[in-house]
Motif scaffolding. Sequence first.
Motif, PDB file in Angstrom:
ATOM      1  N   PRO A 193       0.740  -1.080   0.275  1.00  0.00           N
ATOM      2  CA  PRO A 193       0.049  -0.016   0.113  1.00  0.00           C
ATOM      3  C   PRO A 193       1.515   1.345  -0.243  1.00  0.00           C
ATOM      4  CG  PRO A 193      -0.811  -1.861   1.724  1.00  0.00           C
ATOM      5  CD  PRO A 193       0.713  -2.384   1.747  1.00  0.00           C
ATOM      6  N   LEU A 194       0.757   2.376  -0.927  1.00  0.00           N
ATOM      7  CA  LEU A 194       1.112   3.462  -0.953  1.00  0.00           C
ATOM      8  C   LEU A 194       0.549   4.548  -0.353  1.00  0.00           C
ATOM      9  CD1 LEU A 194       2.544   3.257  -4.302  1.00  0.00           C
ATOM     10  CD2 LEU A 194       3.866   1.835  -2.757  1.00  0.00           C
ATOM     11  N   ASP A 195      -0.706   4.721  -0.885  1.00  0.00           N
ATOM     12  CA  ASP A 195      -1.344   6.274  -0.307  1.00  0.00           C
ATOM     13  C   ASP A 195      -2.773   5.516  -0.180  1.00  0.00           C
ATOM     14  OD1 ASP A 195      -2.228   6.221  -3.365  1.00  0.00           O
ATOM     15  OD2 ASP A 195      -0.158   7.577  -3.030  1.00  0.00           O
ATOM     16  N   ASP A 196      -3.857   6.422   0.037  1.00  0.00           N
ATOM     17  CA  ASP A 196      -5.367   5.689   0.013  1.00  0.00           C
ATOM     18  C   ASP A 196      -5.262   5.558  -1.543  1.00  0.00           C
ATOM     19  OD1 ASP A 196      -6.122   5.970   2.614  1.00  0.00           O
ATOM     20  OD2 ASP A 196      -6.111   8.741   2.493  1.00  0.00           O
ATOM     21  N   ASN A 197      -4.937   5.864  -2.234  1.00  0.00           N
ATOM     22  CA  ASN A 197      -5.194   5.872  -4.182  1.00  0.00           C
ATOM     23  C   ASN A 197      -4.610   4.804  -4.823  1.00  0.00           C
ATOM     24  OD1 ASN A 197      -7.439   7.309  -3.486  1.00  0.00           O
ATOM     25  ND2 ASN A 197      -6.470   9.292  -3.995  1.00  0.00           N
ATOM     26  N   ARG A 198      -3.551   4.355  -3.586  1.00  0.00           N
ATOM     27  CA  ARG A 198      -2.421   3.411  -5.239  1.00  0.00           C
ATOM     28  C   ARG A 198      -1.857   2.644  -4.052  1.00  0.00           C
ATOM     29  NH1 ARG A 198       2.878   6.716  -6.056  1.00  0.00           N
ATOM     30  NH2 ARG A 198       2.880   7.460  -4.491  1.00  0.00           N
ATOM     31  N   VAL A 199      -1.965   1.291  -4.785  1.00  0.00           N
ATOM     32  CA  VAL A 199      -0.830   0.174  -4.109  1.00  0.00           C
ATOM     33  C   VAL A 199       0.271  -0.114  -5.399  1.00  0.00           C
ATOM     34  CG1 VAL A 199      -2.978  -1.274  -5.538  1.00  0.00           C
ATOM     35  CG2 VAL A 199      -2.087  -2.478  -3.478  1.00  0.00           C
ATOM     36  N   ALA A 200       0.803  -0.770  -4.630  1.00  0.00           N
ATOM     37  CA  ALA A 200       1.807  -1.359  -6.054  1.00  0.00           C
ATOM     38  C   ALA A 200       1.908  -3.005  -5.438  1.00  0.00           C
ATOM     39  CB  ALA A 200       3.290  -0.790  -5.307  1.00  0.00           C
ATOM     40  N   PHE A 201       2.316  -3.733  -6.685  1.00  0.00           N
ATOM     41  CA  PHE A 201       2.882  -4.893  -6.575  1.00  0.00           C
ATOM     42  C   PHE A 201       4.034  -5.506  -7.209  1.00  0.00           C
ATOM     43  CE2 PHE A 201      -1.644  -3.929  -7.254  1.00  0.00           C
ATOM     44  CZ  PHE A 201      -2.687  -4.564  -6.227  1.00  0.00           C
ATOM     45  N   LEU A 202       5.075  -6.309  -6.806  1.00  0.00           N
ATOM     46  CA  LEU A 202       6.018  -7.018  -7.326  1.00  0.00           C
ATOM     47  C   LEU A 202       6.168  -7.917  -7.584  1.00  0.00           C
ATOM     48  CD1 LEU A 202       9.034  -6.169  -7.939  1.00  0.00           C
ATOM     49  CD2 LEU A 202       9.649  -6.163  -5.388  1.00  0.00           C
ATOM     50  N   ILE A 203       6.726  -8.544  -7.963  1.00  0.00           N
ATOM     51  CA  ILE A 203       6.922 -10.044  -7.958  1.00  0.00           C
ATOM     52  C   ILE A 203       8.306 -10.226  -9.343  1.00  0.00           C
ATOM     53  CG2 ILE A 203       6.190 -10.723 -10.698  1.00  0.00           C
ATOM     54  CD1 ILE A 203       4.878 -12.615  -9.921  1.00  0.00           C
ATOM     55  N   ALA A 204       9.212 -11.291  -8.042  1.00  0.00           N
ATOM     56  CA  ALA A 204      10.349 -11.941  -9.169  1.00  0.00           C
ATOM     57  C   ALA A 204      10.441 -13.174  -8.915  1.00  0.00           C
ATOM     58  CB  ALA A 204      11.679 -10.698  -7.835  1.00  0.00           C
ATOM     59  N   ASP A 205      11.557 -13.457  -9.799  1.00  0.00           N
ATOM     60  CA  ASP A 205      11.996 -14.860  -9.988  1.00  0.00           C
ATOM     61  C   ASP A 205      13.389 -15.268  -9.980  1.00  0.00           C
ATOM     62  OD1 ASP A 205      12.524 -17.822 -10.805  1.00  0.00           O
ATOM     63  OD2 ASP A 205      11.171 -17.470 -12.134  1.00  0.00           O
ATOM     64  N   PHE A 206      14.127 -15.518  -8.837  1.00  0.00           N
ATOM     65  CA  PHE A 206      16.203 -15.674  -9.752  1.00  0.00           C
ATOM     66  C   PHE A 206      15.701 -16.736 -10.276  1.00  0.00           C
ATOM     67  CE2 PHE A 206      15.575 -12.655  -5.939  1.00  0.00           C
ATOM     68  CZ  PHE A 206      16.731 -11.668  -6.339  1.00  0.00           C
ATOM     69  N   ALA A 207      17.411 -16.577 -10.661  1.00  0.00           N
ATOM     70  CA  ALA A 207      17.292 -17.965 -11.362  1.00  0.00           C
ATOM     71  C   ALA A 207      17.947 -19.102 -10.935  1.00  0.00           C
ATOM     72  CB  ALA A 207      19.130 -17.886 -12.387  1.00  0.00           C
ATOM     73  N   GLY A 208      17.135 -20.256 -11.243  1.00  0.00           N
ATOM     74  CA  GLY A 208      17.924 -21.734 -11.048  1.00  0.00           C
ATOM     75  C   GLY A 208      16.764 -21.287  -9.079  1.00  0.00           C
ATOM     76  N   HIS A 209      16.714 -22.156  -8.830  1.00  0.00           N
ATOM     77  CA  HIS A 209      15.652 -22.765  -7.492  1.00  0.00           C
ATOM     78  C   HIS A 209      16.448 -23.399  -6.080  1.00  0.00           C
ATOM     79  CE1 HIS A 209      15.083 -26.299 -10.392  1.00  0.00           C
ATOM     80  NE2 HIS A 209      15.605 -26.975  -9.691  1.00  0.00           N
ATOM     81  N   GLY A 210      15.265 -23.812  -4.928  1.00  0.00           N
ATOM     82  CA  GLY A 210      16.458 -24.414  -4.274  1.00  0.00           C
ATOM     83  C   GLY A 210      16.917 -23.201  -3.104  1.00  0.00           C
ATOM     84  N   ILE A 211      18.500 -23.691  -2.877  1.00  0.00           N
ATOM     85  CA  ILE A 211      19.338 -22.862  -1.734  1.00  0.00           C
ATOM     86  C   ILE A 211      19.828 -21.837  -1.646  1.00  0.00           C
ATOM     87  CG2 ILE A 211      20.783 -22.722   0.053  1.00  0.00           C
ATOM     88  CD1 ILE A 211      20.309 -25.614   1.195  1.00  0.00           C
ATOM     89  N   THR A 212      20.596 -21.424  -3.188  1.00  0.00           N
ATOM     90  CA  THR A 212      21.071 -20.245  -3.730  1.00  0.00           C
ATOM     91  C   THR A 212      19.659 -19.751  -4.070  1.00  0.00           C
ATOM     92  OG1 THR A 212      23.045 -21.786  -4.548  1.00  0.00           O
ATOM     93  CG2 THR A 212      22.739 -19.429  -5.832  1.00  0.00           C
TER      94      THR A 212
END
Length: 385
Positions: A193-212
């Motif tokens: 939430p940024l203010d009464d009228n604005r909301v932000a969304f983030l999605i990220a995907d790092f290369a690979g998977h697992g512990i690293t």
Amino acid sequence: MAISLAASRVLIVDDNEFNRKSLALIIRRAGLTQIEFAENGVEGLRKVASFRPDLVLLDVNMPVMDGLEMCRQLRRSATHEELPVLFQTALDSDEEQVRCFEAGGSDLISKPIKPGECVARVRHQLEKRKLFNDLANFRERVERELKHAQAMQLSLLPEPKRLQAIAERYELVLDAHFETSSELGGDFWNVYPLDDNRVAFLIADFAGHGITAAINAFRLHTLIDRFPMQHVPPSEWLANLNGALKDVLPTGQFATAFFGILDLHTDTLTYASAGAPNPVLGVGGDIRLLDSAGLVLGASRRAKYVDRSLRLPRGGFLFLYSDALIECSGEGNGPIGQDGVPDVLRGALAINRTQPLIPLLDHFYARTKQPLRDDLTTVWIARRP
């Protein structure tokens, strides 16, 4: 490096006192001092329960209960399935050896006892048991620590109560699915939430998977608070995040990302992307893929990102996802593919207009081999009519 067996416990089961004393004398020369005795199989089973030996030296022929029956009873217990049992027998025929192994014996030594052979076989069984126990303990510790790390990673995601509160505040429908291909993964998403009228969304995907990949997701989480979102366009915010990730990510590691700000007052979605899978926008009857071109995060400090703006009025939706949705496949089924996402989403909306993630994921899992070979995140953002 020699393995110390000083703490190992040995149970000698033999009805002949001279044999018991002789065997004890031999194995004490090997540094084994914790030794117990039993005269038959019945007494031997009781001693196994109380003494908890690491190895049993077991005579085959004894009164009350012979060694073969004692060994069979040990193997019926899950606790003693792997307990080394070293049979000692005066018979050296193939038939006798087969009987001992079929009863569950680990190895045999022949009578009369040869001290060198006896010590070597005892040491071999005890060393193998110690290595297996050490490996099992290590695996248990790793599994325990991975569960703790998994809980920590899940704590980075929006809690259901928080998600519901944000949905109510901005009159949205918010639904998400997060699944790692192993205990830990490199996907991340959140809503801000940024203010009464604005909301932000983030999605990220790092290369690979697992512990690293999971460590990189934790890195991302700690960096986000450094860069306030309220007064900068998405492209500038993403560029700031890219510079910070470039400083901490090892060479060759990077992340795709989508960052958007929804302005409810102007019905405008402004976003910037770093090579993320193409989001899907739905307005009225139009469902289409959005442009998500952009250099991945963490690859170059000179990366520039572009703001794109479009209308997202009441009744419209935005669908975000990681690339597992379009790349995973199953036997006889190819992947959904980028261009197939709008059609799959149309089918899901026809089944459940208010919660299309349910039929969408049903369709995905019905055609995809388990376990997934990559981490999966899907995020449904819809404006209420």
